[in-house]
Design a protein around this motif. Structure first.
Motif, PDB file in Angstrom:
ATOM      1  N   MET A   1       0.807  -1.217   0.000  1.00  0.00           N
ATOM      2  CA  MET A   1       0.000   0.000   0.000  1.00  0.00           C
ATOM      3  C   MET A   1       0.839   1.266   0.000  1.00  0.00           C
ATOM      4  SD  MET A   1      -3.297  -0.913   2.416  1.00  0.00           S
ATOM      5  CE  MET A   1      -2.470  -1.730   3.787  1.00  0.00           C
ATOM      6  N   LEU A   2       2.151   1.126   0.160  1.00  0.00           N
ATOM      7  CA  LEU A   2       3.028   2.291   0.234  1.00  0.00           C
ATOM      8  C   LEU A   2       3.327   2.873  -1.143  1.00  0.00           C
ATOM      9  CD1 LEU A   2       5.712   1.280   2.885  1.00  0.00           C
ATOM     10  CD2 LEU A   2       4.276   3.331   2.975  1.00  0.00           C
ATOM     11  N   LEU A   3       3.344   4.202  -1.224  1.00  0.00           N
ATOM     12  CA  LEU A   3       3.705   4.905  -2.448  1.00  0.00           C
ATOM     13  C   LEU A   3       5.194   5.200  -2.538  1.00  0.00           C
ATOM     14  CD1 LEU A   3       0.842   7.538  -2.886  1.00  0.00           C
ATOM     15  CD2 LEU A   3       1.528   5.808  -4.559  1.00  0.00           C
ATOM     16  N   VAL A   4       5.928   4.970  -1.453  1.00  0.00           N
ATOM     17  CA  VAL A   4       7.340   5.334  -1.410  1.00  0.00           C
ATOM     18  C   VAL A   4       8.185   4.101  -1.099  1.00  0.00           C
ATOM     19  CG1 VAL A   4       6.811   7.679  -0.658  1.00  0.00           C
ATOM     20  CG2 VAL A   4       7.274   5.916   1.056  1.00  0.00           C
ATOM     21  N   ASP A   5       9.473   4.208  -1.375  1.00  0.00           N
ATOM     22  CA  ASP A   5      10.420   3.163  -0.999  1.00  0.00           C
ATOM     23  C   ASP A   5      10.731   3.332   0.487  1.00  0.00           C
ATOM     24  OD1 ASP A   5      12.661   1.595  -0.458  1.00  0.00           O
ATOM     25  OD2 ASP A   5      13.590   1.993  -2.401  1.00  0.00           O
ATOM     26  N   PRO A   6      10.355   2.377   1.318  1.00  0.00           N
ATOM     27  CA  PRO A   6      10.545   2.554   2.765  1.00  0.00           C
ATOM     28  C   PRO A   6      12.002   2.642   3.185  1.00  0.00           C
ATOM     29  CG  PRO A   6       9.865   0.303   2.271  1.00  0.00           C
ATOM     30  CD  PRO A   6       9.712   1.089   0.998  1.00  0.00           C
ATOM     31  N   LEU A   7      12.913   2.104   2.378  1.00  0.00           N
ATOM     32  CA  LEU A   7      14.331   2.133   2.734  1.00  0.00           C
ATOM     33  C   LEU A   7      15.005   3.440   2.339  1.00  0.00           C
ATOM     34  CD1 LEU A   7      15.366  -1.515   1.804  1.00  0.00           C
ATOM     35  CD2 LEU A   7      14.696  -0.602   4.035  1.00  0.00           C
ATOM     36  N   ARG A   8      14.428   4.154   1.378  1.00  0.00           N
ATOM     37  CA  ARG A   8      15.029   5.407   0.908  1.00  0.00           C
ATOM     38  C   ARG A   8      14.349   6.640   1.490  1.00  0.00           C
ATOM     39  NH1 ARG A   8      16.534   4.540  -5.517  1.00  0.00           N
ATOM     40  NH2 ARG A   8      17.840   2.663  -5.219  1.00  0.00           N
ATOM     41  N   PHE A   9      13.219   6.462   2.131  1.00  0.00           N
ATOM     42  CA  PHE A   9      12.493   7.605   2.689  1.00  0.00           C
ATOM     43  C   PHE A   9      13.346   8.282   3.769  1.00  0.00           C
ATOM     44  CE2 PHE A   9       9.470   9.779   5.412  1.00  0.00           C
ATOM     45  CZ  PHE A   9       8.580  10.333   4.505  1.00  0.00           C
ATOM     46  N   ASP A  10      13.335   9.613   3.796  1.00  0.00           N
ATOM     47  CA  ASP A  10      14.155  10.380   4.731  1.00  0.00           C
ATOM     48  C   ASP A  10      13.493  10.414   6.115  1.00  0.00           C
ATOM     49  OD1 ASP A  10      15.856  12.061   6.054  1.00  0.00           O
ATOM     50  OD2 ASP A  10      15.491  13.813   4.787  1.00  0.00           O
ATOM     51  N   LEU A 102       7.762   1.101   6.351  1.00  0.00           N
ATOM     52  CA  LEU A 102       8.174   2.472   6.657  1.00  0.00           C
ATOM     53  C   LEU A 102       7.782   2.844   8.080  1.00  0.00           C
ATOM     54  CD1 LEU A 102       9.373   5.188   6.024  1.00  0.00           C
ATOM     55  CD2 LEU A 102       7.198   5.829   4.930  1.00  0.00           C
ATOM     56  N   PHE A 103       6.574   2.506   8.480  1.00  0.00           N
ATOM     57  CA  PHE A 103       6.163   2.775   9.849  1.00  0.00           C
ATOM     58  C   PHE A 103       7.074   2.044  10.832  1.00  0.00           C
ATOM     59  CE2 PHE A 103       1.380   3.930   9.182  1.00  0.00           C
ATOM     60  CZ  PHE A 103       1.746   4.927   8.304  1.00  0.00           C
ATOM     61  N   GLU A 104       7.481   0.833  10.473  1.00  0.00           N
ATOM     62  CA  GLU A 104       8.380   0.103  11.357  1.00  0.00           C
ATOM     63  C   GLU A 104       9.718   0.823  11.499  1.00  0.00           C
ATOM     64  OE1 GLU A 104      10.196  -4.332  12.248  1.00  0.00           O
ATOM     65  OE2 GLU A 104       9.092  -3.999  10.376  1.00  0.00           O
TER      66      GLU A 104
END
Length: 273
Positions: A1-10, A102-104
């Motif tokens: 459901m994420l629109l972003v890459d969780p590993l690259r998000f700032d 990402l939340f994690e």
């Protein structure tokens, strides 16, 4: 459901803003398919098409006044006038969103060790506008736990414009701690003394946007626009060392989250460390 890459998000910049101001905007993170799925499931639950034992419901006040919202009634039959639905971790769609990677990352950057939920809750302002929510803090003796949680992640499932039920905050107010030991609604004399109205900041959002909110940040929301619903999904994460200290009922047991990643990283039996 994420629109972003969780590993690259700032994450670092977001958490720095959160630490200083008590909130942070993460932008639009929930994709269209996920948004539709969570909206659908929210209505399924309110209308009784899907149910889980232990789910908590609170109807909204017909007057639009927070003080008039009925307490202790629970499920009152199919309705799109419920103000709150709690324990949404019981539902696999909401559980998948609150445990996204990402939340994690964000949660583990703030909370050491194992993680549990204090609550995962839908806040709803229906087509009649719902009710106002006065200045308050999420903590204190009202919450009945051994240590104060600090991190909530708030996802807009509908647009929340400035004049339509968006969150309003007093930036930096979390640094003053709890106004009263009890927590909850902030007394009017303290609201006036600290000039909350002069320092308030509205946080209008579009559906799919996500906010970080510190539990002690002063925040509130007004009524929604007539004819437009405002659904928001809020999750409070905390350390698994937290215990419930309430006396009138059996102590609460808090739901663990993110265990799949811990289990995946743990050495398997028979393998070298």
């Amino acid at each position: 459901m994420l629109l972003v890459d969780p590993l690259r998000f700032d994450v670092d910049s977001a958490l720095a803003h959160y630490a200083e101001h008590g909130y942070a905007r993460l932008g639009t993170l929930l994709n269209a398919e996920g948004l539709a799925a969570l909206r659908e499931r929210a209505d399924d639950l309110m209308l009784g098409r899907v149910s889980y034992p232990g789910l908590f419901f609170q109807l909204d006040a017909s007057t639009g006044r927070y003080e008039d919202a009925p307490l202790g009634l629970g499920w009152q039959g199919p309705s799109l006038d419920y103000r709150k639905l709690e324990k949404l971790e019981l539902d696999p769609r909401f559980r998948a969103w609150l445990e996204n990677p990402l939340f994690e990352r964000i949660v583990r950057a703030r909370i050491a060790g194992d993680i549990v939920l204090y609550r995962s809750i839908l806040f709803h302002k229906g087509q009649a506008g719902g009710s106002n929510l006065p200045w308050h803090q999420d903590g204190g003796k009202l919450w009945g736990i051994t240590q104060e949680p600090e991190l909530q992640i708030w996802t807009a499932l509908d647009d929340a414009p400035e004049d339509g039920g968006c969150l309003e905050v007093v930036p930096g107010s979390h640094r003053g701690g709890l106004v009263t030991p009890l927590g909850g609604v902030i007394p009017p004399d303290q609201v006036a003394a600290r000039e909350a109205e002069a320092h308030r900041m509205p946080l209008p959002v579009r559906a799919g946007e996500v906010l970080l909110v510190h539990n002690h940040l002063w925040h509130r929301s007004g009524r929604g626009r007539a004819g437009q619903r405002r659904r928001a999904f809020s999750v409070c994460y905390m350390s698994a060392s937290t215990r419930c200290v309430r006396k009138k009922k059996a102590p609460r047991v808090f739901t663990p989250v993110f265990r799949h990643t811990r289990e995946a990283k743990a050495p398997q039996a028979g393998m070298a460390d």
